[in-house]
Design an enzyme around this catalytic site. Sequence first.
Site, short mmCIF file in Angstrom:
data_model
loop_
_atom_site.label_atom_id
_atom_site.label_comp_id
_atom_site.label_asym_id
_atom_site.label_seq_id
_atom_site.Cartn_x
_atom_site.Cartn_y
_atom_site.Cartn_z
N ARG A 1 -8.44 -0.23 16.59
CA ARG A 1 -8.62 0.25 15.15
C ARG A 1 -9.93 -0.80 14.65
O ARG A 1 -10.79 -0.93 15.38
CB ARG A 1 -7.55 0.34 14.23
N LYS B 1 0.75 -1.36 -0.02
CA LYS B 1 0.02 0.15 0.16
C LYS B 1 0.87 1.17 -0.10
O LYS B 1 0.39 2.21 -0.49
CB LYS B 1 -0.79 -0.09 1.26
C1 LIG Z 1 -0.46 -1.11 6.74
C2 LIG Z 1 -1.16 -2.42 7.18
C3 LIG Z 1 -0.19 -3.47 7.40
C4 LIG Z 1 1.34 -3.20 7.18
O1 LIG Z 1 1.91 -2.58 8.28
P1 LIG Z 1 3.50 -2.33 8.27
O2 LIG Z 1 3.72 -1.64 9.52
O3 LIG Z 1 3.88 -1.33 7.06
O4 LIG Z 1 4.13 -3.71 8.02
C5 LIG Z 1 -0.48 -4.68 8.03
N1 LIG Z 1 -1.73 -4.77 8.25
C6 LIG Z 1 -2.86 -3.87 7.94
C7 LIG Z 1 -4.24 -4.19 8.37
C8 LIG Z 1 -2.37 -2.55 7.31
O5 LIG Z 1 -3.30 -1.78 7.33
#
Ligand SMILES: *Cc1c(COP(=O)(O)O)cnc(C)c1O
Length: 391
Positions: free
Chosen positions: A131, A36
């Site tokens: 969250r 992302k």
């Molecule tokens: C963005 C995200 C991740 C990845 O997180 P990082 O800290 O970049 O490894 C994993 N799970 C969810 C649900 C996310 O939104």
Amino acid sequence: MTVPRLEIDLEKIHHNASTLVKRLRLRGISVTGVTKATLGSPEIAGVLLQAGVRSIGDSRIENLETLHGAGILAPMTLIRSPMMSQVERVVAHADVSFNTELEVIGKLSDAAYESDRTHGIVLMVELGDLREGIMPEDLLNTVRGTLRCRNIVLKGIGTNLACRSGVSPDAGNMAELSALADSIDAAFGLTLDIVSGGNSGNLQWAFGAGGTGRINDLRLGESILLGVEPLHRQPIHGLYTDAITLVAGVIESKVKPSQPWGNIGQTAFGAKPAVKDRGLVSQAILAIGHQDTDPEGLTASCGIEIVGASSDHLILNLGNNNSTVGAEITFQPNYSALLRAMTSPFVTKIVRARSTMPELTGANSSRPVQIMPIRHRDVLRESRRQTIRDF
Ligand SMILES: *Cc1c(COP(=O)(O)O)cnc(C)c1O
């Protein structure tokens, strides 16, 4: 070369990803590579897959569509709860989505039935970060409802910590997730395939002394791209922290007073400027600002200080460094700065498919560095092909 630009070193990203994949494999954990922060870059996704990630995860269905459009064939996971308005696109482009609402799962079920597909569901559980997540006491009911939906397969459960409130993944909350998986298996006579423990914030726990229980997957973005763990933003041993750098160009370089003069109100972004008098300073202005990146998330090299930013300008105190108009200055972006730069149309993305890194390339280290612009889809495809061949 064009500025501002992000320079992305695919070989370093490959190294980071494969190192984490190997280390986690020893702990019984697979990796979902999260794209992302890269706007769903097919080149980066390709490298993550070469490095051995089990699937690609992204929070935006648009990014998964981009990956499909670029010919990336891998299991795709939508790691944000689907919007009601996007369920058709979700079942078309994600094999699995993370969910917390039965109403949404019902809509996904309808869309999957209509398009003659099967869609996988990972139910997210709330374990304290506040969250997304189903409260643990409601989980069995949600499982029951999910199992009733046609064209839907319950793939597993997951949780997400360390994001909204900074709650650390630890032996306690991870054991709770394992126990919830066990209780679902026992209550419904099944074996959940995926127990997804979290994000890069879980690495400290995963490499710690204790066992990993039922947790068999982590979703990693920041640790792969930036080589740091997000709980304390410490570099991870053996990973590159400079796989991605941001380069901006100097458009003014003058000796100026460090203190503004006149009546002082708010700045363009509302804050009051810090007024610390350091006498005359060597000030440079770079053509990059809030519209292109998060100025607070940039680190410059030693002796250069970021002293201000507006939409389009970044102001530096160069200290004892010299810089002329037209010069380029390189920064280390943090996650926030990277995210914004990646999504800014004003920032060119340059992919370095191969670099001279003796410890990684060995005999090939004398080959020239190849730099490829990734402005257009066809260029993207071409450089991905090259990258795959090069590895
Ligand atoms: C963005 C995200 C991740 C990845 O997180 P990082 O800290 O970049 O490894 C994993 N799970 C969810 C649900 C996310 O939104």
